[in-house]
Write a protein that holds these residues in place. Structure first.
Motif, PDB file in Angstrom:
ATOM      1  N   SER A   1       7.971   6.507   9.144  1.00 32.62           N
ATOM      2  CA  SER A   1       7.378   6.759   7.828  1.00 32.62           C
ATOM      3  C   SER A   1       8.059   7.881   7.052  1.00 32.62           C
ATOM      4  CB  SER A   1       5.887   7.102   7.996  1.00 32.62           C
ATOM      5  OG  SER A   1       5.208   6.100   8.706  1.00 32.62           O
ATOM      6  N   GLN A   2       8.760   8.733   7.730  1.00 37.13           N
ATOM      7  CA  GLN A   2       9.321   9.923   7.094  1.00 37.13           C
ATOM      8  C   GLN A   2      10.301   9.548   5.978  1.00 37.13           C
ATOM      9  OE1 GLN A   2      11.191  12.590   9.826  1.00 37.13           O
ATOM     10  NE2 GLN A   2      11.881  14.011   8.264  1.00 37.13           N
ATOM     11  N   GLY A   3      10.098  10.143   4.820  1.00 35.00           N
ATOM     12  CA  GLY A   3      11.036   9.990   3.717  1.00 35.00           C
ATOM     13  C   GLY A   3      10.941   8.693   2.937  1.00 35.00           C
ATOM     14  N   ARG A   4       9.991   7.840   3.262  1.00 35.13           N
ATOM     15  CA  ARG A   4       9.870   6.576   2.544  1.00 35.13           C
ATOM     16  C   ARG A   4       9.165   6.795   1.216  1.00 35.13           C
ATOM     17  NH1 ARG A   4       8.750   1.818   6.914  1.00 35.13           N
ATOM     18  NH2 ARG A   4       8.974   0.591   5.002  1.00 35.13           N
ATOM     19  N   PRO A   5       9.532   6.016   0.180  1.00 31.00           N
ATOM     20  CA  PRO A   5       9.051   6.308  -1.175  1.00 31.00           C
ATOM     21  C   PRO A   5       7.545   6.187  -1.366  1.00 31.00           C
ATOM     22  CG  PRO A   5      10.241   4.214  -1.101  1.00 31.00           C
ATOM     23  CD  PRO A   5      10.487   4.891   0.212  1.00 31.00           C
ATOM     24  N   LYS A   6       6.844   5.404  -0.552  1.00 32.58           N
ATOM     25  CA  LYS A   6       5.404   5.226  -0.740  1.00 32.58           C
ATOM     26  C   LYS A   6       4.588   6.073   0.232  1.00 32.58           C
ATOM     27  CE  LYS A   6       5.521   0.644  -2.819  1.00 32.58           C
ATOM     28  NZ  LYS A   6       4.995  -0.747  -2.763  1.00 32.58           N
ATOM     29  N   VAL A   7       5.216   7.106   0.779  1.00 28.30           N
ATOM     30  CA  VAL A   7       4.530   8.006   1.701  1.00 28.30           C
ATOM     31  C   VAL A   7       4.422   9.393   1.073  1.00 28.30           C
ATOM     32  CG1 VAL A   7       4.616   9.142   3.947  1.00 28.30           C
ATOM     33  CG2 VAL A   7       5.288   6.746   3.737  1.00 28.30           C
ATOM     34  N   HIS A   8       3.229   9.958   1.139  1.00 28.33           N
ATOM     35  CA  HIS A   8       2.983  11.302   0.608  1.00 28.33           C
ATOM     36  C   HIS A   8       2.380  12.131   1.731  1.00 28.33           C
ATOM     37  CE1 HIS A   8       3.353   9.233  -3.319  1.00 28.33           C
ATOM     38  NE2 HIS A   8       2.616   8.303  -2.735  1.00 28.33           N
ATOM     39  N   PHE A   9       3.104  13.138   2.187  1.00 33.52           N
ATOM     40  CA  PHE A   9       2.661  13.931   3.331  1.00 33.52           C
ATOM     41  C   PHE A   9       2.487  15.389   2.927  1.00 33.52           C
ATOM     42  CE2 PHE A   9       3.734  16.922   6.713  1.00 33.52           C
ATOM     43  CZ  PHE A   9       2.773  16.590   7.664  1.00 33.52           C
ATOM     44  N   LYS A  10       1.399  16.005   3.428  1.00 31.56           N
ATOM     45  CA  LYS A  10       1.196  17.444   3.264  1.00 31.56           C
ATOM     46  C   LYS A  10       0.639  18.022   4.567  1.00 31.56           C
ATOM     47  CE  LYS A  10       0.597  17.717  -1.732  1.00 31.56           C
ATOM     48  NZ  LYS A  10      -0.290  18.140  -2.854  1.00 31.56           N
ATOM     49  N   PRO A  11       1.095  19.217   4.944  1.00 31.68           N
ATOM     50  CA  PRO A  11       0.644  19.829   6.204  1.00 31.68           C
ATOM     51  C   PRO A  11      -0.720  20.493   6.049  1.00 31.68           C
ATOM     52  CG  PRO A  11       2.261  21.239   5.143  1.00 31.68           C
ATOM     53  CD  PRO A  11       2.158  20.015   4.288  1.00 31.68           C
ATOM     54  N   TYR A  12      -1.743  19.675   5.854  1.00 35.93           N
ATOM     55  CA  TYR A  12      -3.120  20.151   5.765  1.00 35.93           C
ATOM     56  C   TYR A  12      -3.918  19.615   6.943  1.00 35.93           C
ATOM     57  CZ  TYR A  12      -2.223  20.862   0.687  1.00 35.93           C
ATOM     58  OH  TYR A  12      -1.718  21.243  -0.532  1.00 35.93           O
TER      59      TYR A  12
ATOM     60  N   CYS B   1       0.824  -1.214   0.000  1.00 28.18           N
ATOM     61  CA  CYS B   1       0.000   0.000   0.000  1.00 28.18           C
ATOM     62  C   CYS B   1       0.859   1.265   0.000  1.00 28.18           C
ATOM     63  CB  CYS B   1      -0.915   0.017   1.212  1.00 28.18           C
ATOM     64  SG  CYS B   1      -2.127  -1.310   1.244  1.00 28.18           S
ATOM     65  N   GLU B   2       0.285   2.326  -0.547  1.00 26.61           N
ATOM     66  CA  GLU B   2       0.866   3.668  -0.436  1.00 26.61           C
ATOM     67  C   GLU B   2       0.026   4.474   0.548  1.00 26.61           C
ATOM     68  OE1 GLU B   2       2.464   5.809  -3.778  1.00 26.61           O
ATOM     69  OE2 GLU B   2       2.081   4.101  -5.100  1.00 26.61           O
ATOM     70  N   ILE B   3       0.667   5.427   1.195  1.00 27.18           N
ATOM     71  CA  ILE B   3       0.015   6.197   2.246  1.00 27.18           C
ATOM     72  C   ILE B   3       0.005   7.677   1.893  1.00 27.18           C
ATOM     73  CG2 ILE B   3       0.137   6.907   4.667  1.00 27.18           C
ATOM     74  CD1 ILE B   3       1.346   4.195   5.309  1.00 27.18           C
ATOM     75  N   TRP B   4      -1.167   8.287   2.024  1.00 25.60           N
ATOM     76  CA  TRP B   4      -1.320   9.732   1.894  1.00 25.60           C
ATOM     77  C   TRP B   4      -1.698  10.267   3.268  1.00 25.60           C
ATOM     78  CZ3 TRP B   4      -1.461   6.620  -2.165  1.00 25.60           C
ATOM     79  CH2 TRP B   4      -0.978   7.092  -3.391  1.00 25.60           C
ATOM     80  N   ALA B   5      -0.836  11.079   3.857  1.00 25.11           N
ATOM     81  CA  ALA B   5      -0.998  11.520   5.246  1.00 25.11           C
ATOM     82  C   ALA B   5      -1.109  13.038   5.307  1.00 25.11           C
ATOM     83  CB  ALA B   5       0.182  11.041   6.088  1.00 25.11           C
ATOM     84  N   TYR B   6      -1.943  13.519   6.264  1.00 28.59           N
ATOM     85  CA  TYR B   6      -2.206  14.956   6.372  1.00 28.59           C
ATOM     86  C   TYR B   6      -2.289  15.377   7.838  1.00 28.59           C
ATOM     87  CZ  TYR B   6      -3.458  14.200   1.510  1.00 28.59           C
ATOM     88  OH  TYR B   6      -3.430  13.837   0.191  1.00 28.59           O
ATOM     89  N   ASP B   7      -1.571  16.456   8.173  1.00 29.26           N
ATOM     90  CA  ASP B   7      -1.641  17.019   9.519  1.00 29.26           C
ATOM     91  C   ASP B   7      -0.896  18.348   9.497  1.00 29.26           C
ATOM     92  OD1 ASP B   7      -1.584  17.681  12.208  1.00 29.26           O
ATOM     93  OD2 ASP B   7      -1.269  15.616  12.860  1.00 29.26           O
ATOM     94  N   ALA B   8      -1.619  19.442   9.715  1.00 29.90           N
ATOM     95  CA  ALA B   8      -0.995  20.764   9.692  1.00 29.90           C
ATOM     96  C   ALA B   8      -0.317  21.121  11.000  1.00 29.90           C
ATOM     97  CB  ALA B   8      -2.041  21.830   9.336  1.00 29.90           C
ATOM     98  N   SER B   9      -0.451  20.278  12.027  1.00 32.52           N
ATOM     99  CA  SER B   9       0.178  20.581  13.308  1.00 32.52           C
ATOM    100  C   SER B   9       1.654  20.182  13.328  1.00 32.52           C
ATOM    101  CB  SER B   9      -0.559  19.864  14.444  1.00 32.52           C
ATOM    102  OG  SER B   9      -0.373  18.465  14.382  1.00 32.52           O
ATOM    103  N   VAL B  10       2.114  19.454  12.311  1.00 36.32           N
ATOM    104  CA  VAL B  10       3.521  19.048  12.213  1.00 36.32           C
ATOM    105  C   VAL B  10       4.000  19.304  10.791  1.00 36.32           C
ATOM    106  CG1 VAL B  10       3.399  17.317  14.041  1.00 36.32           C
ATOM    107  CG2 VAL B  10       2.835  16.660  11.689  1.00 36.32           C
ATOM    108  N   GLN B  11       5.308  19.328  10.620  1.00 37.03           N
ATOM    109  CA  GLN B  11       5.891  19.572   9.299  1.00 37.03           C
ATOM    110  C   GLN B  11       6.363  18.292   8.620  1.00 37.03           C
ATOM    111  OE1 GLN B  11       5.839  22.596   7.646  1.00 37.03           O
ATOM    112  NE2 GLN B  11       4.480  22.982   9.396  1.00 37.03           N
ATOM    113  N   HIS B  12       6.367  17.209   9.352  1.00 36.87           N
ATOM    114  CA  HIS B  12       6.757  15.928   8.754  1.00 36.87           C
ATOM    115  C   HIS B  12       6.229  14.802   9.626  1.00 36.87           C
ATOM    116  CE1 HIS B  12       9.816  15.459  11.871  1.00 36.87           C
ATOM    117  NE2 HIS B  12      10.183  16.705  11.634  1.00 36.87           N
ATOM    118  N   MET B  13       6.258  13.580   9.095  1.00 33.13           N
ATOM    119  CA  MET B  13       5.780  12.414   9.838  1.00 33.13           C
ATOM    120  C   MET B  13       6.873  11.893  10.764  1.00 33.13           C
ATOM    121  SD  MET B  13       3.652  10.454   6.840  1.00 33.13           S
ATOM    122  CE  MET B  13       2.880   9.275   7.970  1.00 33.13           C
TER     123      MET B  13
END
Length: 326
Positions: free
Chosen positions: A184-195, A168-180
């Motif tokens: 999970s941070q920096g892994r190729p199947k992770v997509h993070f946005k601070p929303y 699976c690929e993961i799309w993650a969202y949280d505006a209270s932080v700038q990264h996961m």
């Protein structure tokens, strides 16, 4: 003796005896099960191990549909019991107290069966989630297996384990932080946005960006989510009301892992019940519940609970509704 030996040696008699022996073996198989020999490795080498497995008759195969249909019948009884409990505890009057005798969460028990294997993923402590059909995501990988995670903060052990064990690929969202978190941070199947995720698209007074699930799925080119994980600190009610408005009768995910918050600033009991019943009306059924022990120990009331729900809609997009060979 010679005539007897002659008779036993005849081909017709031999064939008859063999036939009778076969019938005997067939009868034993029907009544006691198939005697199967497996080979098992032992300290002394390979050793045959015999099994006698009885045959059970009179029960149909336990298909996914059969398990779901049976669970729905039980869930109907739970709904009737909830209605009766509310009446007995003076719901609708000033005497009703959702924290007295029958506590808030007892009106909404996790009383539906996951029709597949059930596994805890992530830590044993706060942050771990119970996933219905985890082996399906491991054994039946597909290129578009999708997980959305709202409110990740830095606790990403669940996401890290899902990345380790599935395709699976993961799309993650949280505006209270700038990264996961580090799992999970920096892994190729992770997509993070601070929303932040909410009921509309806008930028608030503090400059934080808010998005609806529909907007995010459109932006990402998705029409279905396998697992939706949500911990958004009380914003879940307006967010999911908007979601049900946006998507109509079929919510676009197979299962939901969500932490619900019921402090007075989050919701009232009647508002919560209306919201919960609306989820039920959209085909969601709770298969696991776990009160957040932090709130139970540190505060006067256990005002947060982890709830896991399966979606009974979605057709072929929903892996949890399909039939699989056993």
């Amino acid at each position: 003796m010679a005539p007897i030996r002659s008779i036993l040696a005849s081909r017709a008699v031999t064939t008859t005896l063999v036939f009778i022996a076969c019938l005997g073996l067939f009868y034993i198989t029907l009544n006691t099960g198939i005697d199967r020999t497996d080979v098992r490795e032992t300290h002394g080498g390979m050793k045959p191990v015999r099994h006698n497995n009885p045959v059970f008759r009179g029960r149909p195969a336990r298909t996914t549909k059969a398990i779901i249909d049976q669970s729905e019948k039980f869930y109907d009884r739970v709904l009737a019991q909830r209605k009766q409990w509310l009446k007995e505890n003076n719901h609708g009057t000033s005497l009703f107290n959702p924290w007295n005798d029958l506590y808030w969460w007892w009106y909404f028990p996790a009383s539906f069966n996951c029709p597949h294997d059930l596994q805890r993923v992530g830590p044993l402590s706060d942050g771990g989630k119970w996933v219905c059909g985890m082996s399906l995501y491991e054994d039946e990988p597909r290129a578009n297996c999708v997980i959305y995670s709202f409110g990740v903060n830095t606790e990403t052990r669940f996401e890290g384990e899902m990345l380790d064990r599935t395709n699976c690929e993961i799309w993650a969202y949280d505006a209270s932080v700038q990264h996961m978190g580090p799992e999970s941070q920096g892994r190729p199947k992770v997509h993070f946005k601070p929303y932040f995720v909410g009921d509309r698209d806008y930028v608030d007074e503090s400059g934080y960006q808010w998005r609806t699930l529909k907007s995010l799925m459109t932006e990402n080119g998705h029409d279905w989510i396998d697992i939706l994980k949500v911990d958004i600190e009380g914003s879940e009610y307006k967010t999911f009301n908007s979601m049900m408005d946006d998507f109509g009768e079929v919510l676009p995910f197979s299962q939901l892992q969500i932490e619900l918050h019921v402090k007075p600033e989050h919701t009232t009991f009647d508002d919560f019940m209306s919201w919960w019943q609306r989820l039920e009306g959209h085909g969601l059924r709770p298969f696991w519940a776990e009160v957040n022990l932090h709130t139970a120990v540190w505060y006067d009331k256990p005002w947060a609970s982890e709830i896991c729900l399966i979606n009974l809609r979605g057709g072929v997009k929903n892996l949890l509704l399909q039939e699989y060979e056993h």
